[in-house]
Design a protein around this motif. Structure first.
Motif, short mmCIF file in Angstrom:
data_model
loop_
_atom_site.label_atom_id
_atom_site.label_comp_id
_atom_site.label_asym_id
_atom_site.label_seq_id
_atom_site.Cartn_x
_atom_site.Cartn_y
_atom_site.Cartn_z
N MET A 270 45.52 66.45 42.20
CA MET A 270 46.10 65.86 43.41
C MET A 270 46.87 64.60 43.08
O MET A 270 46.50 63.84 42.18
CB MET A 270 45.03 65.60 44.48
CG MET A 270 43.77 64.96 43.99
SD MET A 270 42.52 65.03 45.28
CE MET A 270 41.07 64.64 44.33
N ALA A 271 47.98 64.42 43.81
CA ALA A 271 48.84 63.24 43.62
C ALA A 271 49.27 62.79 45.01
O ALA A 271 49.96 63.53 45.73
CB ALA A 271 50.06 63.61 42.78
N ILE A 272 48.81 61.61 45.42
CA ILE A 272 48.94 61.18 46.81
C ILE A 272 49.47 59.74 46.87
O ILE A 272 49.09 58.91 46.05
CB ILE A 272 47.54 61.18 47.51
CG1 ILE A 272 46.83 62.53 47.34
CG2 ILE A 272 47.62 60.75 48.97
CD1 ILE A 272 47.37 63.65 48.18
N VAL A 273 50.36 59.46 47.83
CA VAL A 273 50.68 58.06 48.14
C VAL A 273 50.27 57.77 49.57
O VAL A 273 50.39 58.63 50.45
CB VAL A 273 52.18 57.68 47.97
CG1 VAL A 273 52.50 57.30 46.55
CG2 VAL A 273 53.11 58.74 48.48
N GLU B 299 49.70 52.49 48.30
CA GLU B 299 48.89 52.76 47.11
C GLU B 299 49.07 54.23 46.77
O GLU B 299 49.47 55.04 47.61
CB GLU B 299 47.41 52.48 47.40
CG GLU B 299 47.14 51.00 47.58
CD GLU B 299 45.66 50.69 47.51
OE1 GLU B 299 45.34 49.55 47.19
OE2 GLU B 299 44.83 51.58 47.78
N GLY B 300 48.77 54.55 45.54
CA GLY B 300 48.90 55.94 45.14
C GLY B 300 47.93 56.27 44.03
O GLY B 300 47.39 55.38 43.37
N PHE B 301 47.68 57.56 43.84
CA PHE B 301 46.84 57.97 42.71
C PHE B 301 47.18 59.39 42.31
O PHE B 301 47.77 60.16 43.10
CB PHE B 301 45.35 57.84 43.05
CG PHE B 301 44.84 58.90 43.98
CD1 PHE B 301 44.91 58.75 45.34
CD2 PHE B 301 44.28 60.08 43.47
CE1 PHE B 301 44.44 59.72 46.20
CE2 PHE B 301 43.80 61.06 44.31
CZ PHE B 301 43.89 60.88 45.69
N ILE C 106 41.57 55.24 37.06
CA ILE C 106 40.48 55.24 38.05
C ILE C 106 39.11 55.14 37.36
O ILE C 106 38.82 55.87 36.40
CB ILE C 106 40.56 56.50 38.94
CG1 ILE C 106 41.90 56.49 39.72
CG2 ILE C 106 39.39 56.57 39.92
CD1 ILE C 106 42.20 57.75 40.49
N HIS C 107 38.30 54.22 37.86
CA HIS C 107 36.98 53.92 37.27
C HIS C 107 36.05 55.14 37.44
O HIS C 107 36.00 55.74 38.52
CB HIS C 107 36.38 52.70 37.97
CG HIS C 107 35.28 52.05 37.21
ND1 HIS C 107 34.05 52.65 37.02
CD2 HIS C 107 35.23 50.86 36.57
CE1 HIS C 107 33.29 51.86 36.31
NE2 HIS C 107 33.98 50.75 36.02
N PRO C 108 35.28 55.50 36.40
CA PRO C 108 34.35 56.64 36.51
C PRO C 108 33.38 56.49 37.69
O PRO C 108 32.99 57.50 38.29
CB PRO C 108 33.59 56.61 35.18
CG PRO C 108 34.45 55.84 34.24
CD PRO C 108 35.29 54.91 35.05
N ASN C 109 33.00 55.24 38.04
CA ASN C 109 32.09 55.06 39.18
C ASN C 109 32.72 55.51 40.49
O ASN C 109 32.03 55.99 41.40
CB ASN C 109 31.68 53.58 39.32
CG ASN C 109 30.71 53.16 38.24
OD1 ASN C 109 30.23 54.01 37.49
ND2 ASN C 109 30.44 51.86 38.17
N VAL C 110 34.04 55.36 40.61
CA VAL C 110 34.74 55.84 41.82
C VAL C 110 34.66 57.36 41.86
O VAL C 110 34.36 57.96 42.90
CB VAL C 110 36.22 55.35 41.84
CG1 VAL C 110 36.97 55.99 43.00
CG2 VAL C 110 36.29 53.83 41.90
N PHE C 111 34.91 58.00 40.71
CA PHE C 111 34.81 59.47 40.64
C PHE C 111 33.40 59.94 41.03
O PHE C 111 33.23 60.95 41.71
CB PHE C 111 35.16 59.97 39.24
CG PHE C 111 36.65 60.03 38.98
CD1 PHE C 111 37.52 60.51 39.95
CD2 PHE C 111 37.18 59.62 37.76
CE1 PHE C 111 38.89 60.58 39.72
CE2 PHE C 111 38.55 59.69 37.52
CZ PHE C 111 39.40 60.16 38.51
N LYS C 112 32.38 59.17 40.57
CA LYS C 112 31.00 59.54 40.88
C LYS C 112 30.77 59.53 42.40
O LYS C 112 30.19 60.45 42.96
CB LYS C 112 30.03 58.54 40.20
CG LYS C 112 28.65 59.13 39.96
CD LYS C 112 27.68 58.10 39.44
CE LYS C 112 27.80 57.89 37.93
NZ LYS C 112 26.96 56.76 37.49
N GLY D 67 42.38 59.94 35.99
CA GLY D 67 43.44 59.70 36.97
C GLY D 67 43.93 58.28 36.90
O GLY D 67 43.26 57.39 36.40
N PHE D 68 45.15 58.08 37.41
CA PHE D 68 45.64 56.71 37.52
C PHE D 68 45.81 56.34 38.98
O PHE D 68 45.89 57.22 39.85
CB PHE D 68 46.94 56.50 36.72
CG PHE D 68 48.17 57.25 37.21
CD1 PHE D 68 48.81 56.92 38.40
CD2 PHE D 68 48.72 58.27 36.42
CE1 PHE D 68 49.96 57.59 38.82
CE2 PHE D 68 49.87 58.95 36.84
CZ PHE D 68 50.48 58.60 38.04
#
Ligand code: 2U9
Length: 337
Positions: free
Chosen positions: A184-187, A210-212, A286-292, A303-304
């Motif tokens: 996924m790629a979102i702004v 913001e985007g990722f 993106i921090h692994p804790n966010v993914f968790k 991801g960035f």
């Protein structure tokens, strides 16, 4: 013709009229100087003395009635108010030109930035301005004791515990990551709120984008490529970029991103504070804790993410030195964009 017959005839003719020109003819026929009502009025002296007053007031009432019906019809045919004696139409009159508004500079820049990212395959998503503490902080690896959680940095809603006005658009990204699967790629464009004292460079409400991007094998170099494409589209192909190491709780590694000064091209001037560089955004992996928190496997996916203030980008691009100009709605300012 008697008064009642004239009334019936006038109402029928006015009702059947389909143009302002013929409505004017009807008006002359009944109310004109030589019209039917004028004839009735001129017959008054010939009437017996005791009938004159009553006949006169009946003619007046009829005149008022026909005037009213004519005006109603006139409005129906498209003219708001024209004095009964004025010429009703002049198709040669020049039209009244409309004053056109302009699109607000913040909307224009938001639109431009979003379309740069959509041309790279990103989708645009928006979300609510009232958010949960979880989406605004916890999910983003901003722990309870982190200083930006302090009530002074965020507008909390008084009677609704755990809710606040979002201080960045990142909570929308938490929502998206929870509800979709990579890639996924979102702004995310939108308003954000911070209890800052208002001055030339601060406002309690401003706009962020913001985007990722999340997929397998996403690297810092992908982030650099996307942001370089962005910066060159907005500020010109010849700008240089640099990434300075920084700290954000939600990205690791993190960076602040500068472009070479668009005024002095890097030599140093008053706009860039003699540094030759202007800070335009923040970014990182993106921090692994966010993914968790959002249930994405950080061993499989990377991801960035990046974030920028739209007012800041607009101020740099257009050479505006006071953020308050965007919110004062002074047409002399807004019309320049
Ligand atoms: C998720 C994960 C990571 C968004 C990011 C920044 C860096 C950043 C500031 C720039 C100026 C905000 O307007 S500003 O004050 N933003 O520096 N934002 S990375 O990172 C995210 C967002 C969401 C789930």
């Amino acid at each position: 013709m008697d008064i009642e017959s004239i009334k019936i005839q006038a109402e029928a003719e006015i009702a059947n009229t389909t143009s302002l020109a013929s409505l004017d003819e009807t008006r002359l026929k009944f109310l004109g100087r030589k019209g039917l009502l004028a004839q009735l009025t001129s017959s008054i002296p010939g009437l017996p003395q005791n009938e004159r007053a009553s006949f006169g007031s009946q003619v007046n009432a009829l005149k008022n009635r026909i005037t009213q019906v004519l005006e109603d019809k006139q409005r129906l045919l498209g003219i708001e108010s024209v004095a009964p004696d004025a010429a009703l139409t002049d198709i040669g009159l020049p039209g009244v030109s409309q004053v056109l508004g302009t699109i607000h500079p913040i909307s224009q820049i938001t639109e431009q930035i979003c379309s740069i990212f959509t041309s790279m395959g990103f989708s645009v998503v928006e979300g609510p301005e009232i958010e949960s503490e979880y989406n605004n902080f916890t999910g983003l690896n901003i722990p309870l004791e982190h200083p930006s959680r302090d009530a002074f940095d965020t507008f909390y809603l008084k009677n609704h515990k755990g809710t606040l006005l979002r201080s960045h658009t990142s909570p929308v990204q938490i929502r998206v990551m929870k509800s979709r699967k990579p890639p996924m790629a979102i702004v995310v464009p939108g308003k954000v709120y911070r209890p800052d004292a208002v001055d030339a460079s601060h406002s309690f409400m401003f706009h962020q984008i913001e985007g990722f991007l999340v997929d397998e094998n996403v690297h810092f170099s992908d982030l650099k490529g996307a942001l370089e494409t962005f910066a060159r589209s907005v500020f010109g192909v010849d700008i240089a970029m640099r990434f300075r190491p920084h700290f954000f709780p939600f990205t690791e590694p993190s960076a602040e991103v500068d472009i070479s000064c668009i005024i002095c091209k890097g030599k140093g001037c008053s706009v860039c504070g003699r540094k030759g560089w202007l800070e335009v955004l923040g970014a990182g992996m993106i921090h692994p804790n966010v993914f968790k928190h959002v249930g994405i496997d950080s061993k499989k996916y990377t991801g960035f993410a990046f974030g920028m203030g739209v007012e800041r980008i607009a101020m740099l691009k257009y050479g505006i030195n006071d953020i308050r100009l965007f919110f004062e709605n002074d047409l002399r300012f807004l019309k320049q964009f």
